[in-house]
Motif scaffolding. Sequence first.
Motif, PDB file in Angstrom:
ATOM      1  N   TRP A 124     -77.985  34.285  85.226  1.00 52.69           N
ATOM      2  CA  TRP A 124     -77.989  32.991  85.905  1.00 52.69           C
ATOM      3  C   TRP A 124     -77.578  31.815  85.032  1.00 52.69           C
ATOM      4  CZ3 TRP A 124     -78.035  33.407  90.925  1.00 52.69           C
ATOM      5  CH2 TRP A 124     -78.675  34.485  91.521  1.00 52.69           C
ATOM      6  N   PHE A 125     -77.540  32.013  83.723  1.00 53.67           N
ATOM      7  CA  PHE A 125     -77.212  30.914  82.806  1.00 53.67           C
ATOM      8  C   PHE A 125     -76.134  31.338  81.828  1.00 53.67           C
ATOM      9  CE2 PHE A 125     -81.710  30.355  83.989  1.00 53.67           C
ATOM     10  CZ  PHE A 125     -81.610  29.140  84.640  1.00 53.67           C
ATOM     11  N   GLU A 126     -75.397  30.347  81.332  1.00 50.43           N
ATOM     12  CA  GLU A 126     -74.379  30.634  80.326  1.00 50.43           C
ATOM     13  C   GLU A 126     -75.064  31.095  79.048  1.00 50.43           C
ATOM     14  OE1 GLU A 126     -71.934  27.233  79.723  1.00 50.43           O
ATOM     15  OE2 GLU A 126     -70.992  27.344  81.704  1.00 50.43           O
ATOM     16  N   ARG A 127     -74.589  32.195  78.502  1.00 53.88           N
ATOM     17  CA  ARG A 127     -75.151  32.730  77.275  1.00 53.88           C
ATOM     18  C   ARG A 127     -74.014  33.200  76.371  1.00 53.88           C
ATOM     19  NH1 ARG A 127     -79.211  30.566  78.445  1.00 53.88           N
ATOM     20  NH2 ARG A 127     -81.320  31.404  78.537  1.00 53.88           N
ATOM     21  N   GLY A 128     -74.238  33.117  75.057  1.00 55.07           N
ATOM     22  CA  GLY A 128     -73.277  33.678  74.114  1.00 55.07           C
ATOM     23  C   GLY A 128     -73.394  35.188  74.118  1.00 55.07           C
ATOM     24  N   THR A 129     -72.744  35.802  73.174  1.00 54.02           N
ATOM     25  CA  THR A 129     -72.784  37.265  73.102  1.00 54.02           C
ATOM     26  C   THR A 129     -74.158  37.773  72.679  1.00 54.02           C
ATOM     27  OG1 THR A 129     -71.954  37.189  70.828  1.00 54.02           O
ATOM     28  CG2 THR A 129     -70.339  37.441  72.601  1.00 54.02           C
ATOM     29  N   GLY A 130     -74.919  36.923  71.979  1.00 62.77           N
ATOM     30  CA  GLY A 130     -76.238  37.352  71.521  1.00 62.77           C
ATOM     31  C   GLY A 130     -76.147  38.190  70.268  1.00 62.77           C
ATOM     32  N   ASN A 131     -77.198  38.179  69.443  1.00 60.09           N
ATOM     33  CA  ASN A 131     -77.142  38.961  68.202  1.00 60.09           C
ATOM     34  C   ASN A 131     -77.679  40.373  68.385  1.00 60.09           C
ATOM     35  OD1 ASN A 131     -79.939  38.691  68.294  1.00 60.09           O
ATOM     36  ND2 ASN A 131     -79.955  36.941  66.904  1.00 60.09           N
ATOM     37  N   GLN A 132     -78.124  40.679  69.617  1.00 59.86           N
ATOM     38  CA  GLN A 132     -78.594  42.032  69.944  1.00 59.86           C
ATOM     39  C   GLN A 132     -79.745  42.494  69.056  1.00 59.86           C
ATOM     40  OE1 GLN A 132     -77.289  43.397  72.731  1.00 59.86           O
ATOM     41  NE2 GLN A 132     -76.168  41.472  72.812  1.00 59.86           N
ATOM     42  N   THR A 133     -80.514  41.567  68.532  1.00 59.59           N
ATOM     43  CA  THR A 133     -81.696  41.920  67.760  1.00 59.59           C
ATOM     44  C   THR A 133     -82.750  42.529  68.685  1.00 59.59           C
ATOM     45  OG1 THR A 133     -81.306  40.087  66.236  1.00 59.59           O
ATOM     46  CG2 THR A 133     -83.525  40.997  66.267  1.00 59.59           C
ATOM     47  N   MET A 166     -90.157  31.529  88.099  1.00 63.85           N
ATOM     48  CA  MET A 166     -88.980  31.151  87.323  1.00 63.85           C
ATOM     49  C   MET A 166     -89.221  29.878  86.508  1.00 63.85           C
ATOM     50  SD  MET A 166     -85.920  32.048  86.473  1.00 63.85           S
ATOM     51  CE  MET A 166     -85.392  33.234  87.715  1.00 63.85           C
ATOM     52  N   GLY A 167     -89.905  28.907  87.084  1.00 62.34           N
ATOM     53  CA  GLY A 167     -90.200  27.684  86.340  1.00 62.34           C
ATOM     54  C   GLY A 167     -91.029  27.961  85.106  1.00 62.34           C
ATOM     55  N   GLY A 168     -92.014  28.869  85.230  1.00 61.84           N
ATOM     56  CA  GLY A 168     -92.831  29.239  84.084  1.00 61.84           C
ATOM     57  C   GLY A 168     -92.034  29.937  83.003  1.00 61.84           C
ATOM     58  N   ARG A 228     -94.538  15.281  94.841  1.00 61.49           N
ATOM     59  CA  ARG A 228     -94.719  16.662  94.434  1.00 61.49           C
ATOM     60  C   ARG A 228     -96.175  17.003  94.170  1.00 61.49           C
ATOM     61  NH1 ARG A 228     -95.458  17.044  88.869  1.00 61.49           N
ATOM     62  NH2 ARG A 228     -94.581  19.130  88.808  1.00 61.49           N
ATOM     63  N   THR A 229     -96.475  18.294  94.259  1.00 67.02           N
ATOM     64  CA  THR A 229     -97.733  18.803  93.744  1.00 67.02           C
ATOM     65  C   THR A 229     -97.437  19.484  92.405  1.00 67.02           C
ATOM     66  OG1 THR A 229     -97.464  20.863  94.988  1.00 67.02           O
ATOM     67  CG2 THR A 229     -98.798  19.134  96.008  1.00 67.02           C
ATOM     68  N   SER A 230     -98.468  19.624  91.603  1.00 63.92           N
ATOM     69  CA  SER A 230     -98.307  20.189  90.269  1.00 63.92           C
ATOM     70  C   SER A 230     -97.699  21.583  90.352  1.00 63.92           C
ATOM     71  CB  SER A 230     -99.677  20.249  89.589  1.00 63.92           C
ATOM     72  OG  SER A 230     -99.584  20.859  88.326  1.00 63.92           O
ATOM     73  N   SER A 231     -96.579  21.790  89.631  1.00 57.97           N
ATOM     74  CA  SER A 231     -95.898  23.085  89.662  1.00 57.97           C
ATOM     75  C   SER A 231     -94.836  23.122  88.585  1.00 57.97           C
ATOM     76  CB  SER A 231     -95.237  23.307  91.031  1.00 57.97           C
ATOM     77  OG  SER A 231     -94.429  24.469  91.016  1.00 57.97           O
ATOM     78  N   TYR A 232     -94.687  24.289  87.969  1.00 58.36           N
ATOM     79  CA  TYR A 232     -93.600  24.451  87.005  1.00 58.36           C
ATOM     80  C   TYR A 232     -92.243  24.167  87.646  1.00 58.36           C
ATOM     81  CZ  TYR A 232     -96.312  26.671  83.231  1.00 58.36           C
ATOM     82  OH  TYR A 232     -97.172  26.921  82.202  1.00 58.36           O
ATOM     83  N   LEU A 233     -92.067  24.590  88.906  1.00 56.21           N
ATOM     84  CA  LEU A 233     -90.751  24.505  89.522  1.00 56.21           C
ATOM     85  C   LEU A 233     -90.234  23.072  89.528  1.00 56.21           C
ATOM     86  CD1 LEU A 233     -89.419  26.574  92.415  1.00 56.21           C
ATOM     87  CD2 LEU A 233     -89.153  24.112  92.578  1.00 56.21           C
ATOM     88  N   LEU A 274     -84.134  29.057  91.630  1.00 59.06           N
ATOM     89  CA  LEU A 274     -83.246  28.259  90.789  1.00 59.06           C
ATOM     90  C   LEU A 274     -82.478  27.213  91.594  1.00 59.06           C
ATOM     91  CD1 LEU A 274     -81.990  31.135  88.500  1.00 59.06           C
ATOM     92  CD2 LEU A 274     -83.335  29.147  87.767  1.00 59.06           C
ATOM     93  N   VAL A 275     -81.988  27.586  92.763  1.00 60.03           N
ATOM     94  CA  VAL A 275     -81.285  26.599  93.586  1.00 60.03           C
ATOM     95  C   VAL A 275     -82.236  25.475  93.977  1.00 60.03           C
ATOM     96  CG1 VAL A 275     -80.140  26.219  95.810  1.00 60.03           C
ATOM     97  CG2 VAL A 275     -79.515  28.197  94.407  1.00 60.03           C
ATOM     98  N   ASN A 276     -83.480  25.804  94.304  1.00 61.55           N
ATOM     99  CA  ASN A 276     -84.454  24.757  94.629  1.00 61.55           C
ATOM    100  C   ASN A 276     -84.713  23.841  93.443  1.00 61.55           C
ATOM    101  OD1 ASN A 276     -85.773  24.693  97.407  1.00 61.55           O
ATOM    102  ND2 ASN A 276     -85.730  26.893  97.013  1.00 61.55           N
ATOM    103  N   ILE A 277     -84.803  24.403  92.242  1.00 58.61           N
ATOM    104  CA  ILE A 277     -85.001  23.571  91.054  1.00 58.61           C
ATOM    105  C   ILE A 277     -83.879  22.553  90.923  1.00 58.61           C
ATOM    106  CG2 ILE A 277     -84.910  23.601  88.516  1.00 58.61           C
ATOM    107  CD1 ILE A 277     -86.537  26.213  88.630  1.00 58.61           C
ATOM    108  N   TRP A 278     -82.637  23.025  91.078  1.00 60.66           N
ATOM    109  CA  TRP A 278     -81.499  22.113  90.903  1.00 60.66           C
ATOM    110  C   TRP A 278     -81.372  21.132  92.065  1.00 60.66           C
ATOM    111  CZ3 TRP A 278     -81.705  25.406  87.023  1.00 60.66           C
ATOM    112  CH2 TRP A 278     -81.034  25.098  85.849  1.00 60.66           C
ATOM    113  N   LEU A 279     -81.707  21.558  93.290  1.00 56.58           N
ATOM    114  CA  LEU A 279     -81.626  20.638  94.425  1.00 56.58           C
ATOM    115  C   LEU A 279     -82.695  19.546  94.325  1.00 56.58           C
ATOM    116  CD1 LEU A 279     -80.907  23.047  97.429  1.00 56.58           C
ATOM    117  CD2 LEU A 279     -79.293  21.570  96.214  1.00 56.58           C
ATOM    118  N   ILE A 280     -83.894  19.907  93.915  1.00 57.15           N
ATOM    119  CA  ILE A 280     -84.941  18.889  93.719  1.00 57.15           C
ATOM    120  C   ILE A 280     -84.503  17.887  92.657  1.00 57.15           C
ATOM    121  CG2 ILE A 280     -87.300  18.483  92.891  1.00 57.15           C
ATOM    122  CD1 ILE A 280     -88.022  21.236  94.103  1.00 57.15           C
TER     123      ILE A 280
END
Length: 312
Positions: A97-106, A56-58, A263-268, A249-255
């Motif tokens: 998981w995230f707020e999104r608009g309607t999108g242009n459906q392209t 997910m981080g990536g 930390r060790t190197s990680s996208y998360l 995602l919960v771990n990302i926000w809690l960290i």
Amino acid sequence: MKNRIRDIAGPLWPTLVRGRTRVARVAKAALGARAFALAERRRRSLAIDLDRPVGMGGLIAHALLLHAWAEDAGTQLEIRASSPLYGDGRADVFRHWFERGTGNQTAPLGLFASEYLIRHRAPQHVPLDRAYALMAAHFRPSAILSDAIEAAAASIGPYDTAIHFRGTDKVLDSGKVDYRQMFAASDDALRQCEGETVFLATDDPGLADALRKRHGGVTFASYDIGEVPEGMPRHFSSLAPEDKAREALVNIWLISRATRVFRTSSYLSSISRLLNPAQKTVTINRTILAETPFPEQGVLEQEARERGTGQL
């Protein structure tokens, strides 16, 4: 057969894996140059589907770089993620998981055109200050994610310090980290946390056990959904796709809520850093790649600046 080849290759295995992946992506990007040029000329807006089987981080890091490109190019860009790790391979994980608009459906760019955009048109790095703004603009938690974050935070209680130790497949990027490296960096701080809670995010149960034995007066709290076999990357495990996404995602926000993170190197945990500009991080290892990825490069540069001013 794969395990046999891994054993024969020994320490060369990480290099071989990354080399094979790099060659494949370079080839796709080369084939996609013309398709991307045609799409860019014909359409007022573009769409891209991040369907890569990466953590997910990536996924978020790739999306942030693409948003930066779109801003600079003055292009309307819709980014979706149908990663099979976190859904059925068709639905947009980001929209859930995230707020999104309607999108242009392209219609999303084709595979090769998408790879060309990621590899040759999108920036490889953006400064942390800009990354903070991109993260805030494009990754506001949906009600589902917000509820999960707040419920987890309430069950854990307050904490100022967090530890993120990434093992399993991350050794392909940054090498194996010995527990003693984490102890050397964090022991003094953890002794000051006696009687307090420290948030611990790790896929290495051995480290969790070692920390609890080493610092018996500290309460180490974690957020994990289900059990996975030891040594298995959680995002490649048999956990339900939605549970994998929720856990990451919960771990990302809690960290991100910690004042200080070892930390060790990680996208998360580098994505966590983008949610809290005031956070201080201590990264135990350095990537072994010639090019340190975004946003890891910015995190390491910020740490170097803070060391120079005595802030760490």
